[in-house]
Every structure is written in C-alpha cells, then in structure tokens.
Scaffold this motif. Sequence first.
Motif, PDB file in Angstrom:
ATOM      1  N   UNK A   1       6.214   8.424   9.323  1.00 27.90           N
ATOM      2  CA  UNK A   1       6.640   7.259   9.686  1.00 27.90           C
ATOM      3  C   UNK A   1       6.030   6.103   9.007  1.00 27.90           C
ATOM      4  N   UNK A   2       4.634   6.304   8.841  1.00 29.35           N
ATOM      5  CA  UNK A   2       3.760   5.597   8.063  1.00 29.35           C
ATOM      6  C   UNK A   2       4.403   5.028   6.659  1.00 29.35           C
ATOM      7  N   UNK A   3       4.726   6.143   6.042  1.00 22.75           N
ATOM      8  CA  UNK A   3       5.114   5.874   4.814  1.00 22.75           C
ATOM      9  C   UNK A   3       6.574   5.266   4.802  1.00 22.75           C
ATOM     10  N   UNK A   4       7.617   5.649   5.663  1.00 24.95           N
ATOM     11  CA  UNK A   4       8.566   4.895   5.716  1.00 24.95           C
ATOM     12  C   UNK A   4       8.425   3.403   5.877  1.00 24.95           C
ATOM     13  N   UNK A   5       7.550   3.055   6.795  1.00 28.71           N
ATOM     14  CA  UNK A   5       7.312   1.726   7.265  1.00 28.71           C
ATOM     15  C   UNK A   5       6.600   1.000   6.206  1.00 28.71           C
TER      16      UNK A   5
ATOM     17  N   UNK B   1      -4.641   4.012  11.201  1.00 31.86           N
ATOM     18  CA  UNK B   1      -5.539   2.950  11.369  1.00 31.86           C
ATOM     19  C   UNK B   1      -5.901   2.395   9.928  1.00 31.86           C
ATOM     20  N   UNK B   2      -6.095   3.490   9.061  1.00 29.80           N
ATOM     21  CA  UNK B   2      -6.591   3.203   7.586  1.00 29.80           C
ATOM     22  C   UNK B   2      -5.278   2.367   6.993  1.00 29.80           C
ATOM     23  N   UNK B   3      -3.985   2.954   7.075  1.00 29.14           N
ATOM     24  CA  UNK B   3      -3.018   2.389   6.676  1.00 29.14           C
ATOM     25  C   UNK B   3      -2.822   0.660   7.226  1.00 29.14           C
ATOM     26  N   UNK B   4      -3.108   0.885   8.647  1.00 30.02           N
ATOM     27  CA  UNK B   4      -2.921  -0.464   9.311  1.00 30.02           C
ATOM     28  C   UNK B   4      -3.502  -1.415   8.361  1.00 30.02           C
TER      29      UNK B   4
ATOM     30  N   UNK C   1       0.688  -1.259   0.161  1.00 27.20           N
ATOM     31  CA  UNK C   1      -0.001  -0.051  -0.088  1.00 27.20           C
ATOM     32  C   UNK C   1       0.869   1.280   0.020  1.00 27.20           C
ATOM     33  N   UNK C   2       2.005   1.322  -0.728  1.00 27.08           N
ATOM     34  CA  UNK C   2       2.942   2.353  -0.732  1.00 27.08           C
ATOM     35  C   UNK C   2       2.804   3.262  -2.184  1.00 27.08           C
ATOM     36  N   UNK C   3       2.286   2.504  -3.264  1.00 29.81           N
ATOM     37  CA  UNK C   3       2.217   3.302  -4.303  1.00 29.81           C
ATOM     38  C   UNK C   3       1.424   4.547  -4.216  1.00 29.81           C
ATOM     39  N   UNK C   4       0.642   4.309  -3.608  1.00 36.02           N
ATOM     40  CA  UNK C   4      -0.462   5.676  -3.459  1.00 36.02           C
ATOM     41  C   UNK C   4       0.524   6.799  -3.151  1.00 36.02           C
TER      42      UNK C   4
END
Length: 611
Positions: free
Chosen positions: A502-506, A532-535, A477-480
């Motif tokens: 932080x979420x993007x790096x993860x 929550x959404x990214x998780x 889910x990183x391409x977005x």
Amino acid sequence: MADNDPKRLLAAKPKLSLKRPESRGVMLGLLRRILQENGRLFVREYAVAVVCLVLVAGTTAFMAWIMRDVIDEIFVQGNRAAIVSLPIVIFLAFAIRGAASYGQGVLLARIGNNIVARYQRRLFTHLTELSVDFFSENRSAHLAARINQNVSGIRDTLNLTVTSLARDLLSLIFLVGVMIWQDPLLSSIALLAGPPIAIMIGKLARKLRVATREMIDVNARVLASMQEAAQGITVVKAFTMEAPLRERIETLIQTAETRSNRIASITERTTPVTEMVAGLAIAGVIAYSGYRAIVYGYSPGAMFAFITALLLAYDPARRLARLQVQLERAMVNAAMIYEILDLEPRQPDPSNAPSLAIDKGEIAFRDVNFGYHAGEQVLREISFIAPAGKTTALIGASGGGKSTIVSLVQRFYDVESGAILIDGQDIRQVTKRSLRSKIAYVPQAPYLFEGTIRDNIRLGRPDATDAEIEEAARQAQAEEFIVNQPQGYDTPLGENGVTLSGGQRQRLSIARALVRNAPILLLDEATSALDTRSETLVQEALELAMKDRTTIVVAHRLSTIVNADQILVVDGGRIVEGGTHAELVDKPGGLYARFYALQTRTQGDDIVALA
C-alpha cells in the motif's frame, strides 16, 4: 438463505435505465438512427456487399430455373450438346455464388468490426465525460459487463438488415418469380403458408423484447459479480467468504440460465410451426404436381424446376421468418448502448466557456452548501480562503466533509449554492479540463492502471521526459523500491499494482502528482498508507512539492499538518475553528486541541518534536 433470494437479488438493479424499446415505433426509430449514423460511412462497402448478395440470390434462383432444361433437354430429349453446355453453366453459377458469398462475408465482417471499434471508442469517450456521480450510482463492474454484451448490437442490427434484404428477400423474390413463371396456380398454393407464420412471429417478437433485456441485465450481473470477486480476492479469502459468494453467484447463474432457456424457448417456438406449415405446403405441391404430370402429361422439367425453386425458397423464407426475432434481440442490445450514449453530463461546460487562467492560485469558498443526495447536507455555509502559494490543512472527524471539499475544488460535483473561486474565477464558468489541468491530486486510496511503473507516473503529464519521471519518483521516495523491481521503471504492474504494498502504491501516486507540476496541489490523506519511516521521507518530499504552490491537505495525523500556514477544523459540514497549529493547540476547549491531546497521548513525543 434470505440473502440469496432470487427476487431480492434481481430487484437490486442498477440505476442506469431509460425508456425500454418495447413499441414498434421506438424500434423503427432506433433502426433509423442506426442507419443514419452508420449507413453513409460505409456506402461503398455496403454497395459492393449488396451486389455480392444480389449475385448470391440471383444464382440461387438461376439454379432452380435451369432445372427445367436439365430434365427436359438431357433426360427427356437426350440432347447430347446439353450434356456439355448445361453442366458448365451450372459450374459457373456455383463459382459466381461462391466468390460472391466470400466477398459479402469478408466485407460485412470488416464493416461490423469497424462499427464495434467505433462504438467502443465512442462509449469510452462518453463515459470519461460523464460526471463522477454517474459512476457513484452505477457499479463499474456491472457497467463494463453490460457494455461488453451490448456493443455488438448495432453491428448485428445492420448486418441482419442488409443480409436479409439483399440476400434472403431477393432470393425469395427471385425464386417465387421462377415458381410463378413455371406454374402460377401451384405458386398460389405454396404461398398460403406465409400469413399464419408472419402472424405467429409478430406475437413472439413482443415477448422476446422484454425477455432479452432481462437476460442481458442478469448476465451482466453475473460477470460483474465474478469480476468483483476477482478484484477483492484477498478480502474474500481473509474473511472466508468463498462459500456465501459461491451461493450468491450460483443464484445469479441459475437465474441467468432460466432466462436464457426462456429466450431459447421463445426463439425456437417458430421452428415446429414453420416446419409443419411449410412441409404441408410442399407436400401438397408435390402431390398435386405429380398428379398433373401423370394424368395430364405436364412437362416433368417444369414440375422439377418448380419443386426445386420451392425447396430452395424454403431456407430464405425460414431465415426471414426468424429475422424479426433475431432483429429484436440485436436492437435491444443496441438500445441499451444508446441509453448510455444519450446520457447528458450533469456538469456540462457553459457554452464558450474560457479556460481557467492561474495568476496566483488563491482558492476561495463563499457560503458553499452541498449534499450528495436531496435533503442530506454534507457542507453548510462553508467559507474560507486558501491563500496562494500557502498550505491549508483540513482536519476533523471522519464524515465531516473534508474530502468533499477536495472533490468540489476539482468540480467532481457542483455546489448547491454559493461559489468556489480560483483567482476570482468561478470554477463553474470555466472548462473542467482547464481547471483540472491546473491541479495535482493525490487520493487517499491510490489507483494504478495497466502498464508499467513508468507509464503510471507519466499519466500525471503525458509529455514528461524519462528524466522528469525518475526525478519525481526520487522526490516521492519511490525510487528505492522501483530499482529493485525485475525491470525497474519498465516493470509491468498487476491489477491496481497488486504486487506492490500500500505504501509503495501511494508513493507512485505521489510521484504522478509531482510530475504534473501543477500550481494547485490537493492531498487527501496522502500519507495514510505509509509506515512511519516512509511517511517521514514522503513528508519531506511533499514539503518541497508544496513550496510556492496553493495546497489543500486533508489529514487525520496532526504530524503531517503542524507546519501548515493555516489549519481549518471541519465538523458536521462546517468550519468550526481556524488558525495555525500554535494558535489552535492552546485554544481552551477547542476541538483541535482535543485532537492534539488525544494523538500526543497515543503517539508519544512525535508531534511535540515536529512542532
């Protein structure tokens, strides 16, 4: 301030410290090692450089020798032919000297640059082979700063040795030969200056060794502190730490300045004594030779040639007098490089160790005990099996040993007792490279390297195609957010991806693990930095990635592990409970049930819905 006390700050030295090269025997041994490792690699280049240096020394002596003919033939006897021939000869001597100086300068620079480059490669290779505990014991910023200062020591040692022997020593020998040829008695008077200077230099050199090492350590700490402040600038500003950090850096800088001034004082202490002794010798020679020329009618050409040789000999003699001081500084730097290169990895592969052969991918812990420090047990009698192709979740309070289990699977450390087996193979009996090549790892704190987004994902598997990289990014889910970057996948990242959240790096870290396509997947709080959404999105990707792979998941959020095939509760270094979510949540008085109850109260019905 007490925190900025210089003695306290300097007492906190790094743990990397071996035998200090403070004896002459150790220094000579170090010099032999440097020559053995590098001399034969540059035999031809050094041979040509030495020839050039000999030409420099020879032409220098020739200039003194020919002064006798210049004075006697031109100024005394008025030889017209000499007016043409001698200037031409002198011009040719200077031309040869200039060409030879250029040749040796370029050659020695190229050799030195090659030596620095080779040792940089060698150091990096060796550092990557050292165990993780080495980097736990030594601050990375201090280590990098120290290496940056030390790496030129071997080059300087070789260059000083070659130039001093082939240029300065030969120049001195040739010029002294000219002096003796012209007048043995005056030569003996001039050479009386040598012994007292040599004795003084020897005493100063011993003081310089200790002072140089101290200066290198302090300067490395200054650079390391600045680097750490730059890396943690957001924390520095958030906690208004600018003033105390400035005071701390000021203390280190002031100490470094004091040490540097002490070295300068020791180094330059030779200058006034050398100048006075040499001046006394030269003045005495001029007075005595002048007296003999006036009273006894000695040839002015011979006297002028002698004095010219004496004056020309002063520079190489002065450089040789300072050689030991300069060599001491260079060899201290070289010795500190070898301190690192001589460190043996604490987890070497056994001789003729085979590669790990993965059949199913079952991981088994058998009575494993482990502690990072003697007397401090982190894991106690840990035994469990992570079934092949299944997901095993580890949960428990912080500090219980969950992340340590993940580290031991990758053999970042060796167990104190017991064994860890993968498909029945003790991981200590196979090569570390083959073990880790079968594992994809997502750490709790994602780390990104210099390069583009595409480069960072490709680090998971260097031979991955662009299509595979982009597919891994989509699964994570990183391409977005990648496509919204200025250059998409080819966008350069700041230091550790500072421009990303932080979420993007993860998610990039997860994409790196996905592209590796390894049979074993280790997730250490892989979704802890996500909203929550990214998780939710990443959890779906991870469930796809975990399919048919042996997976160990460390988590605090129960929502990420409720569907695990088995859940192990780790507390105080032991496994106190094990089972599925359904089995553990209904266990009366169980630790997992308490975790579940606590999180359902704080998170509402999220877990219930997922369960």
